[in-house]
Scaffold this motif. Structure first.
Motif, PDB file in Angstrom:
ATOM      1  N   ASN A  39      40.606  43.411  37.191  1.00 51.59           N
ATOM      2  CA  ASN A  39      42.410  43.194  37.021  1.00 51.59           C
ATOM      3  C   ASN A  39      41.751  43.183  35.207  1.00 51.59           C
ATOM      4  O   ASN A  39      42.517  43.183  34.148  1.00 51.59           O
ATOM      5  N   GLN A  40      40.785  42.105  35.163  1.00 55.89           N
ATOM      6  CA  GLN A  40      40.268  41.716  33.086  1.00 55.89           C
ATOM      7  C   GLN A  40      39.863  42.787  32.644  1.00 55.89           C
ATOM      8  O   GLN A  40      39.899  43.130  31.698  1.00 55.89           O
ATOM      9  N   LEU A  41      39.001  43.552  33.544  1.00 54.07           N
ATOM     10  CA  LEU A  41      38.408  44.905  32.834  1.00 54.07           C
ATOM     11  C   LEU A  41      39.410  46.142  32.297  1.00 54.07           C
ATOM     12  O   LEU A  41      39.675  47.302  31.429  1.00 54.07           O
ATOM     13  N   LEU A  42      40.311  46.137  33.148  1.00 52.80           N
ATOM     14  CA  LEU A  42      41.822  46.969  32.905  1.00 52.80           C
ATOM     15  C   LEU A  42      41.980  46.188  31.625  1.00 52.80           C
ATOM     16  O   LEU A  42      43.348  47.221  31.237  1.00 52.80           O
ATOM     17  N   LEU A  43      42.753  45.343  32.013  1.00 56.78           N
ATOM     18  CA  LEU A  43      43.521  44.507  30.661  1.00 56.78           C
ATOM     19  C   LEU A  43      42.325  44.905  29.567  1.00 56.78           C
ATOM     20  O   LEU A  43      43.358  45.211  28.293  1.00 56.78           O
ATOM     21  N   GLU A  44      41.165  44.696  29.886  1.00 55.49           N
ATOM     22  CA  GLU A  44      40.331  44.836  28.156  1.00 55.49           C
ATOM     23  C   GLU A  44      40.808  46.371  27.637  1.00 55.49           C
ATOM     24  O   GLU A  44      40.566  46.984  26.653  1.00 55.49           O
ATOM     25  N   ASN A  45      40.820  47.644  29.188  1.00 60.18           N
ATOM     26  CA  ASN A  45      41.198  48.477  28.535  1.00 60.18           C
ATOM     27  C   ASN A  45      42.730  49.487  28.250  1.00 60.18           C
ATOM     28  O   ASN A  45      43.223  50.172  28.177  1.00 60.18           O
ATOM     29  N   ASN A  46      43.508  48.267  28.254  1.00 57.08           N
ATOM     30  CA  ASN A  46      45.134  48.930  28.139  1.00 57.08           C
ATOM     31  C   ASN A  46      45.774  49.275  29.013  1.00 57.08           C
ATOM     32  O   ASN A  46      46.619  49.501  28.856  1.00 57.08           O
ATOM     33  N   LEU A  62      41.264  60.524  35.084  1.00 63.36           N
ATOM     34  CA  LEU A  62      41.485  61.425  34.591  1.00 63.36           C
ATOM     35  C   LEU A  62      41.783  60.105  33.268  1.00 63.36           C
ATOM     36  O   LEU A  62      42.713  60.729  32.379  1.00 63.36           O
ATOM     37  N   TYR A  63      41.724  58.908  33.281  1.00 68.98           N
ATOM     38  CA  TYR A  63      41.227  57.981  32.173  1.00 68.98           C
ATOM     39  C   TYR A  63      39.963  58.169  31.698  1.00 68.98           C
ATOM     40  O   TYR A  63      38.979  58.323  32.467  1.00 68.98           O
ATOM     41  N   SER A  64      40.161  57.560  30.604  1.00 65.17           N
ATOM     42  CA  SER A  64      38.487  57.192  29.432  1.00 65.17           C
ATOM     43  C   SER A  64      38.563  55.580  29.659  1.00 65.17           C
ATOM     44  O   SER A  64      39.661  55.291  28.598  1.00 65.17           O
ATOM     45  N   TRP A  65      37.458  55.207  30.307  1.00 67.56           N
ATOM     46  CA  TRP A  65      37.254  53.772  30.085  1.00 67.56           C
ATOM     47  C   TRP A  65      35.904  52.982  30.261  1.00 67.56           C
ATOM     48  O   TRP A  65      35.132  53.926  29.924  1.00 67.56           O
ATOM     49  N   ASN A  66      36.618  52.167  29.163  1.00 64.45           N
ATOM     50  CA  ASN A  66      34.682  51.765  28.711  1.00 64.45           C
ATOM     51  C   ASN A  66      34.728  50.975  29.831  1.00 64.45           C
ATOM     52  O   ASN A  66      35.807  50.498  30.942  1.00 64.45           O
ATOM     53  N   LYS A  68      32.899  51.959  33.081  1.00 66.25           N
ATOM     54  CA  LYS A  68      33.735  52.201  33.811  1.00 66.25           C
ATOM     55  C   LYS A  68      33.183  51.790  35.023  1.00 66.25           C
ATOM     56  O   LYS A  68      33.281  51.895  36.245  1.00 66.25           O
ATOM     57  N   ASP A  69      31.392  52.529  35.233  1.00 64.55           N
ATOM     58  CA  ASP A  69      30.728  51.947  36.649  1.00 64.55           C
ATOM     59  C   ASP A  69      31.360  50.627  37.240  1.00 64.55           C
ATOM     60  O   ASP A  69      31.598  50.519  38.185  1.00 64.55           O
ATOM     61  N   GLU A  70      31.931  49.459  35.626  1.00 67.61           N
ATOM     62  CA  GLU A  70      31.822  48.263  35.925  1.00 67.61           C
ATOM     63  C   GLU A  70      33.315  48.383  37.326  1.00 67.61           C
ATOM     64  O   GLU A  70      33.866  47.250  37.699  1.00 67.61           O
ATOM     65  N   ILE A  71      34.297  48.889  36.189  1.00 72.02           N
ATOM     66  CA  ILE A  71      35.624  49.462  36.945  1.00 72.02           C
ATOM     67  C   ILE A  71      35.002  50.017  38.419  1.00 72.02           C
ATOM     68  O   ILE A  71      36.120  49.703  39.416  1.00 72.02           O
ATOM     69  N   ILE A  72      34.787  50.747  38.788  1.00 74.06           N
ATOM     70  CA  ILE A  72      35.017  51.673  40.401  1.00 74.06           C
ATOM     71  C   ILE A  72      34.101  50.350  41.315  1.00 74.06           C
ATOM     72  O   ILE A  72      34.634  50.602  42.241  1.00 74.06           O
ATOM     73  N   PHE A  73      33.219  49.939  40.658  1.00 75.41           N
ATOM     74  CA  PHE A  73      32.323  49.370  41.215  1.00 75.41           C
ATOM     75  C   PHE A  73      33.669  47.924  42.502  1.00 75.41           C
ATOM     76  O   PHE A  73      33.635  47.758  43.052  1.00 75.41           O
ATOM     77  N   ASN A  74      34.079  47.530  40.388  1.00 72.56           N
ATOM     78  CA  ASN A  74      34.683  46.725  41.079  1.00 72.56           C
ATOM     79  C   ASN A  74      36.067  46.941  42.115  1.00 72.56           C
ATOM     80  O   ASN A  74      37.489  45.913  42.838  1.00 72.56           O
ATOM     81  N   LEU A  75      36.760  48.211  41.924  1.00 72.49           N
ATOM     82  CA  LEU A  75      38.287  48.019  42.702  1.00 72.49           C
ATOM     83  C   LEU A  75      37.636  48.964  43.479  1.00 72.49           C
ATOM     84  O   LEU A  75      38.083  48.787  44.547  1.00 72.49           O
ATOM     85  N   GLY A  76      36.605  49.529  44.061  1.00 74.37           N
ATOM     86  CA  GLY A  76      36.096  49.699  45.189  1.00 74.37           C
ATOM     87  C   GLY A  76      35.689  48.323  46.061  1.00 74.37           C
ATOM     88  O   GLY A  76      36.154  47.935  47.363  1.00 74.37           O
ATOM     89  N   GLY A  77      35.343  48.016  44.988  1.00 76.96           N
ATOM     90  CA  GLY A  77      35.556  45.693  45.666  1.00 76.96           C
ATOM     91  C   GLY A  77      36.569  45.563  46.631  1.00 76.96           C
ATOM     92  O   GLY A  77      37.021  45.188  47.469  1.00 76.96           O
ATOM     93  N   VAL A  78      37.696  45.402  45.737  1.00 77.66           N
ATOM     94  CA  VAL A  78      39.044  45.299  46.598  1.00 77.66           C
ATOM     95  C   VAL A  78      39.663  46.324  47.021  1.00 77.66           C
ATOM     96  O   VAL A  78      39.904  45.738  48.458  1.00 77.66           O
ATOM     97  N   ILE A  79      39.224  47.985  47.702  1.00 77.91           N
ATOM     98  CA  ILE A  79      39.880  48.251  48.576  1.00 77.91           C
ATOM     99  C   ILE A  79      39.658  48.545  49.160  1.00 77.91           C
ATOM    100  O   ILE A  79      40.211  47.858  50.716  1.00 77.91           O
ATOM    101  N   ASN A  80      38.237  47.967  49.369  1.00 75.81           N
ATOM    102  CA  ASN A  80      37.459  47.919  50.834  1.00 75.81           C
ATOM    103  C   ASN A  80      37.672  46.394  51.515  1.00 75.81           C
ATOM    104  O   ASN A  80      37.973  46.927  52.615  1.00 75.81           O
ATOM    105  N   HIS A  81      37.173  45.520  50.895  1.00 81.07           N
ATOM    106  CA  HIS A  81      37.949  44.233  50.867  1.00 81.07           C
ATOM    107  C   HIS A  81      39.182  44.403  52.239  1.00 81.07           C
ATOM    108  O   HIS A  81      39.679  44.125  52.708  1.00 81.07           O
ATOM    109  N   ASN A  82      40.453  44.872  51.186  1.00 80.32           N
ATOM    110  CA  ASN A  82      41.318  44.663  51.862  1.00 80.32           C
ATOM    111  C   ASN A  82      41.768  45.706  53.135  1.00 80.32           C
ATOM    112  O   ASN A  82      42.085  45.136  53.916  1.00 80.32           O
TER     113      ASN A  82
END
Ligand SMILES: [Fe+2]
Length: 201
Positions: A39-46, A62-66, A68-82
């Protein structure tokens, strides 16, 4: 902002297979840390949080991220745990319907499927997950490292077991095989059954 999905059971409900302390830490500390960081990383990316977690994973390029690797890692972390938390329940919920038929076609029986799942899990070196996933060539049992997930390659994750040590080490120490065998005493295939039925229809 994204949220963790509700467990649908209490931390103590999975005893003695998964101990209360492990479940509490896993949901409330480990999984929540991935969520808060994401959530924090996504907020920082507006980011406007207009996509579901799965849609975000499927459209991440499809997006350009600051970061990006950290976002993918943590997004995977949330989806996998769910998914992982939904793959356990107070009592086991068996494979049924189309999924049962197709697993028997591929592995000979559900017992053989479970045996193969455990064999594949034992091969994973380090942290990650074993998934039952639906790929363009059919059902596969596959290991994914760290917080990688079938969702990023547009496969469908149906069922998973978390093989990070935080998932089992308090109760099982190094005995990963025992954790895996016991997991199938509380395994809940209802998400897998439902998803597979919907895709096959
Ligand atoms: Fe975990």
């Amino acid at each position: 902002m994204y949220k963790l999905e509700d467990l649908g059971y209490l931390y103590q409900d999975l005893e003695p297979y998964i101990d209360t302390h492990t479940m509490g830490l896993h949901y409330n500390k480990h999984a929540k840390k991935y969520l808060n960081t994401l959530n924090q990383l996504l907020l920082e990316n507006n980011f406007d949080f207009s996509l579901s977690l799965v849609e975000l994973a499927q459209n991440i390029d499809l997006y350009s991220w600051n970061n990006k690797d950290e976002i993918i890692f943590n997004l995977g972390g949330v989806i996998n745990h769910n998914l992982y938390f939904h793959c356990m329940n107070k009592k086991k919920i068996e494979v049924t319907g189309e999924l049962k038929n197709d697993l028997i076609k591929k592995y000979g029986s559900i017992d053989e499927f479970i045996k193969e799942f455990i064999t594949v899990s034992m091969r994973l070196k380090g942290s990650g997950y074993t998934f039952l996933e639906l790929t363009p060539s059919g059902l596969e049992i596959t290991n994914y490292k760290n917080q990688d997930s079938p969702i990023f390659s547009l496969n469908v994750p149906l069922f998973t077991i978390d093989l990070w040590e935080h998932a089992y080490y308090i109760n099982y120490n190094y005995d990963k095989r025992k954790y895996l065998e016991n997991f199938f005493e509380i395994a809940d295939f209802s998400v897998a059954n439902h998803l597979y039925e919907r895709i096959k229809r």
